[in-house]
Design an enzyme around this catalytic site. Structure first.
Site, mmCIF file in Angstrom:
data_model
loop_
_atom_site.group_PDB
_atom_site.id
_atom_site.type_symbol
_atom_site.label_atom_id
_atom_site.label_comp_id
_atom_site.label_asym_id
_atom_site.label_seq_id
_atom_site.Cartn_x
_atom_site.Cartn_y
_atom_site.Cartn_z
ATOM 1 C CG ASP A 11 -2.008 1.011 1.165
ATOM 2 O OD1 ASP A 11 -2.262 1.536 0.066
ATOM 3 O OD2 ASP A 11 -2.625 1.290 2.210
ATOM 4 C CG HIS A 38 0.822 2.463 -9.373
ATOM 5 N ND1 HIS A 38 0.393 1.931 -8.181
ATOM 6 C CD2 HIS A 38 -0.174 3.302 -9.791
ATOM 7 C CE1 HIS A 38 -0.802 2.399 -7.880
ATOM 8 N NE2 HIS A 38 -1.173 3.238 -8.844
ATOM 9 C CG LEU A 72 10.039 -17.029 -3.950
ATOM 10 C CD1 LEU A 72 9.489 -17.137 -2.533
ATOM 11 C CD2 LEU A 72 10.731 -15.675 -4.150
#
Length: 224
Positions: A12, A29, A122
């Site tokens: 956020d 962003h 991962l």
């Protein structure tokens, strides 16, 4: 010392960071994506097996169309330029949420999942067009359709994270303290860390500080 297999992150603050530093939410962003790359490297280094990133929620469709288009083009460009590198690092991509984007992006998401499906260092779950309430409702519908007994174990089998352990840690940046319809079932006993920093300002040091604190927590799971 608490074992750590899965960390979930609500990234956020990108838009607010962009307005503050670049007078553009989109620039925030873009800066946030650089933080994602740094954190992925730290996960590989620390040998943590699962990372779930809240990339785009079902509620995010209410944002301005121009911002949505930029976010999705940013994702598209990232996958196009980085998927081979992620594959070479033995990183697996898994999409949770509903793939109802453009044909081009859907094709790219499917390709990325298939290309990396056998990787094991991962697993990165990208929560795209994801909403936890919808996920839980769909799980109940599948249980009913298959006439399975309704219990915790069976419900978990029908969630989109069925092959992933529940997160031990949730990190939310941006100085906001809520879950925002993210992994509501899976976070039942997760340790939650709310960070004041906006996501583009979040660093490897911040992440390692949280890990250090987590390992000292006594996790009771309802016991004394």
């Amino acid at each position: 010392m608490n074992p750590l297999n899965h960390v979930a992150i609500i990234m956020d603050g990108n838009g607010r960071w962009g307005l503050k530093h670049k007078s553009s939410r989109n620039e925030g962003h873009k800066a946030g994506l650089k933080t994602v790359e740094k954190i992925i490297k730290e996960f590989v280094k620390q040998k943590i097996k699962h990372l779930t990133l809240y990339v785009f929620s079902t509620e995010n469709w209410s944002r301005p169309k121009q911002e949505i288009n930029y976010l999705l083009s940013l994702l598209e460009n990232f996958l196009t330029s980085k998927i081979n590198d992620l594959d070479k690092q033995n990183i697996k991509l898994n999409i949770i949420g509903k793939k109802n984007f453009s044909k081009k992006l859907n094709k790219l998401l499917n390709f990325s999942e298939k290309k990396t499906s056998k990787n094991s260092i991962l697993q990165i779950n990208l929560a795209l067009n994801y909403g936890s309430k919808t996920e839980i409702i769909n799980a109940f519908k599948k249980i009913s359709k298959n006439k399975d007994r309704i219990n915790e174990d069976n419900l978990a089998k029908y969630l989109q994270t069925k092959n992933t352990p529940d997160p031990e840690i949730l990190i939310r940046t941006g100085n906001t303290q809520r879950l925002s319809n993210f992994l509501l079932w899976q976070l039942a006993y997760t340790e939650i860390f709310f960070e004041k920093k906006l996501w583009p300002d979040f660093s490897e040091k911040d992440y390692l500080r949280i890990i250090k604190k987590f390992k000292k927590i006594k996790r009771n799971f309802g016991n004394i």
